[in-house]
Design a protein around this motif. Structure first.
Motif, PDB file in Angstrom:
ATOM      1  N   UNK A  64      -6.809   5.858 -16.951  1.00  0.00           N
ATOM      2  CA  UNK A  64      -7.457   4.505 -16.318  1.00  0.00           C
ATOM      3  C   UNK A  64      -8.944   4.982 -15.827  1.00  0.00           C
ATOM      4  N   UNK A  65      -9.250   6.370 -15.738  1.00  0.00           N
ATOM      5  CA  UNK A  65     -10.387   6.637 -15.117  1.00  0.00           C
ATOM      6  C   UNK A  65     -11.871   6.034 -15.821  1.00  0.00           C
ATOM      7  N   UNK A  66     -11.844   5.831 -17.178  1.00  0.00           N
ATOM      8  CA  UNK A  66     -13.026   5.251 -17.642  1.00  0.00           C
ATOM      9  C   UNK A  66     -13.171   3.814 -17.527  1.00  0.00           C
ATOM     10  N   UNK A  67     -11.988   3.132 -17.153  1.00  0.00           N
ATOM     11  CA  UNK A  67     -12.000   1.487 -17.030  1.00  0.00           C
ATOM     12  C   UNK A  67     -12.079   1.079 -15.659  1.00  0.00           C
ATOM     13  N   UNK A  68     -11.782   1.915 -14.593  1.00  0.00           N
ATOM     14  CA  UNK A  68     -11.561   1.391 -13.168  1.00  0.00           C
ATOM     15  C   UNK A  68     -12.345   2.364 -12.248  1.00  0.00           C
ATOM     16  N   UNK A  69     -12.759   1.622 -11.101  1.00  0.00           N
ATOM     17  CA  UNK A  69     -13.540   2.709 -10.216  1.00  0.00           C
ATOM     18  C   UNK A  69     -13.042   2.763  -8.717  1.00  0.00           C
ATOM     19  N   UNK A  70     -12.090   1.796  -8.664  1.00  0.00           N
ATOM     20  CA  UNK A  70     -11.471   1.848  -7.066  1.00  0.00           C
ATOM     21  C   UNK A  70      -9.933   2.155  -7.463  1.00  0.00           C
ATOM     22  N   UNK A  71      -9.433   3.280  -6.842  1.00  0.00           N
ATOM     23  CA  UNK A  71      -8.209   3.824  -6.925  1.00  0.00           C
ATOM     24  C   UNK A  71      -7.543   4.091  -5.483  1.00  0.00           C
ATOM     25  N   UNK A  72      -6.382   3.581  -5.180  1.00  0.00           N
ATOM     26  CA  UNK A  72      -5.637   3.799  -3.859  1.00  0.00           C
ATOM     27  C   UNK A  72      -5.441   5.466  -4.080  1.00  0.00           C
ATOM     28  N   UNK A  73      -5.406   5.877  -2.398  1.00  0.00           N
ATOM     29  CA  UNK A  73      -4.833   7.310  -2.257  1.00  0.00           C
ATOM     30  C   UNK A  73      -3.854   7.685  -2.777  1.00  0.00           C
ATOM     31  N   UNK A  74      -2.658   7.091  -2.471  1.00  0.00           N
ATOM     32  CA  UNK A  74      -1.313   7.108  -3.175  1.00  0.00           C
ATOM     33  C   UNK A  74      -0.750   5.926  -3.563  1.00  0.00           C
ATOM     34  N   UNK A  75      -0.025   5.954  -4.748  1.00  0.00           N
ATOM     35  CA  UNK A  75       0.616   4.659  -5.193  1.00  0.00           C
ATOM     36  C   UNK A  75       2.050   5.163  -5.272  1.00  0.00           C
ATOM     37  N   UNK A  76       3.022   4.283  -4.474  1.00  0.00           N
ATOM     38  CA  UNK A  76       4.398   4.587  -4.523  1.00  0.00           C
ATOM     39  C   UNK A  76       5.046   3.950  -5.772  1.00  0.00           C
ATOM     40  N   UNK A  77       6.071   4.911  -6.466  1.00  0.00           N
ATOM     41  CA  UNK A  77       6.496   4.714  -7.685  1.00  0.00           C
ATOM     42  C   UNK A  77       8.250   4.534  -7.368  1.00  0.00           C
ATOM     43  N   UNK A  78       8.961   3.565  -7.345  1.00  0.00           N
ATOM     44  CA  UNK A  78      10.291   3.462  -7.238  1.00  0.00           C
ATOM     45  C   UNK A  78      11.128   3.332  -8.577  1.00  0.00           C
ATOM     46  N   UNK A  79      11.911   4.243  -8.805  1.00  0.00           N
ATOM     47  CA  UNK A  79      12.673   4.237 -10.031  1.00  0.00           C
ATOM     48  C   UNK A  79      14.072   3.565  -9.967  1.00  0.00           C
ATOM     49  N   UNK A  80      14.191   2.287 -10.267  1.00  0.00           N
ATOM     50  CA  UNK A  80      15.257   1.528  -9.861  1.00  0.00           C
ATOM     51  C   UNK A  80      16.312   1.505 -11.147  1.00  0.00           C
ATOM     52  N   UNK A  81      17.261   2.128 -10.898  1.00  0.00           N
ATOM     53  CA  UNK A  81      18.139   1.904 -12.147  1.00  0.00           C
ATOM     54  C   UNK A  81      19.437   1.032 -12.133  1.00  0.00           C
ATOM     55  N   UNK A  82      19.166  -0.059 -11.474  1.00  0.00           N
ATOM     56  CA  UNK A  82      20.013  -1.135 -11.196  1.00  0.00           C
ATOM     57  C   UNK A  82      20.243  -2.026 -12.044  1.00  0.00           C
ATOM     58  N   UNK A  83      19.550  -2.396 -13.171  1.00  0.00           N
ATOM     59  CA  UNK A  83      19.324  -3.400 -14.049  1.00  0.00           C
ATOM     60  C   UNK A  83      19.244  -2.670 -15.483  1.00  0.00           C
ATOM     61  N   UNK A  84      19.626  -3.759 -16.330  1.00  0.00           N
ATOM     62  CA  UNK A  84      19.285  -3.384 -17.811  1.00  0.00           C
ATOM     63  C   UNK A  84      18.378  -4.121 -18.269  1.00  0.00           C
ATOM     64  N   UNK A  85      17.068  -4.427 -17.625  1.00  0.00           N
ATOM     65  CA  UNK A  85      15.863  -5.078 -17.858  1.00  0.00           C
ATOM     66  C   UNK A  85      14.966  -3.709 -18.361  1.00  0.00           C
ATOM     67  N   UNK A  86      14.381  -3.834 -19.294  1.00  0.00           N
ATOM     68  CA  UNK A  86      13.212  -2.933 -19.621  1.00  0.00           C
ATOM     69  C   UNK A  86      11.969  -3.436 -19.357  1.00  0.00           C
ATOM     70  N   UNK A  87      11.572  -3.427 -17.973  1.00  0.00           N
ATOM     71  CA  UNK A  87      10.287  -3.808 -17.556  1.00  0.00           C
ATOM     72  C   UNK A  87      10.149  -2.974 -16.287  1.00  0.00           C
ATOM     73  N   UNK A  88       9.443  -3.594 -15.488  1.00  0.00           N
ATOM     74  CA  UNK A  88       8.912  -3.172 -13.920  1.00  0.00           C
ATOM     75  C   UNK A  88       7.929  -4.184 -13.373  1.00  0.00           C
ATOM     76  N   UNK A  89       7.596  -3.805 -12.256  1.00  0.00           N
ATOM     77  CA  UNK A  89       6.460  -4.767 -11.630  1.00  0.00           C
ATOM     78  C   UNK A  89       5.614  -3.953 -10.598  1.00  0.00           C
ATOM     79  N   UNK A  90       4.464  -4.580 -10.241  1.00  0.00           N
ATOM     80  CA  UNK A  90       3.482  -3.973  -9.431  1.00  0.00           C
ATOM     81  C   UNK A  90       3.178  -4.863  -8.377  1.00  0.00           C
ATOM     82  N   UNK A  91       2.805  -4.447  -7.263  1.00  0.00           N
ATOM     83  CA  UNK A  91       2.400  -5.425  -6.241  1.00  0.00           C
ATOM     84  C   UNK A  91       1.455  -4.310  -5.215  1.00  0.00           C
TER      85      UNK A  91
END
Length: 165
Positions: A64-91
């Motif tokens: 993403x470095x060439x395309x964006x100029x603002x980055x958060x210090x840290x992003x939290x990623x939760x691996x949620x293995x409670x569904x059969x959906x092949x997806x995710x979401x961001x907020x």
């Protein structure tokens, strides 16, 4: 009649709330894997999976470095293995958060043509995080006053956000 409807409504609320309350295993032993730009939250029995998502997350950061100029210090990623959906979401609220469902797409889904699923999912969801991040112009003093809840780009139309990601 009103009493019966009220009791039925109460029973539905109680039943639905207790069934959803057990969606995540309460006995799970949650751990955090720190990388340079991410915190990967996972059930301890999924450590190899957490390593794969940590690698994919850092790969998404570099891509993403060439395309964006603002980055958060840290992003939290939760691996949620409670569904059969092949997806995710961001907020972006209350902080940059990605929830990844570690399930491969089936051949009948629109996203079934993939190479490295973890990398593709994390690149897509991290692009959303980076879309939400900038607060410039009139939003800058508001972010200074109110903190992370000021994210004007989250109000953009969904077609724009998904198209860019």
């Amino acid at each position: 009649m009103k009493l019966a409807i009220g009791l039925l409504s109460l029973a539905i609320i109680v039943f639905c709330s207790t069934s959803n309350a057990t969606a995540v295993d309460p006995g799970a032993d949650w751990e955090i894997l720190e990388t340079a730009h991410f915190q990967i939250v996972f059930d301890s029995k999924h450590y190899p999976l957490a390593l794969r998502y940590a690698y994919a997350s850092e790969k998404a950061y570099v891509a993403s470095k060439p395309f964006f100029s603002f980055y958060p210090k840290k992003t939290v990623v939760v691996i949620n293995d409670t569904t059969d959906l092949a997806n995710g979401f961001a907020t972006g609220l209350p902080y940059p958060l990605i929830v990844a469902f570690p399930v491969l797409p089936t051949p009948h889904e629109s996203i079934d043509d993939y190479g490295n699923w973890e990398s593709e999912l994390m690149t897509h969801e991290y692009a959303h995080i980076l879309q939400f991040e900038p607060a410039t112009g009139l939003a800058r003093p508001l972010r200074w006053l109110f903190g992370n809840i000021v994210r004007p780009n989250m109000l953009l139309p969904r077609w724009y956000l998904e198209g860019q990601a």
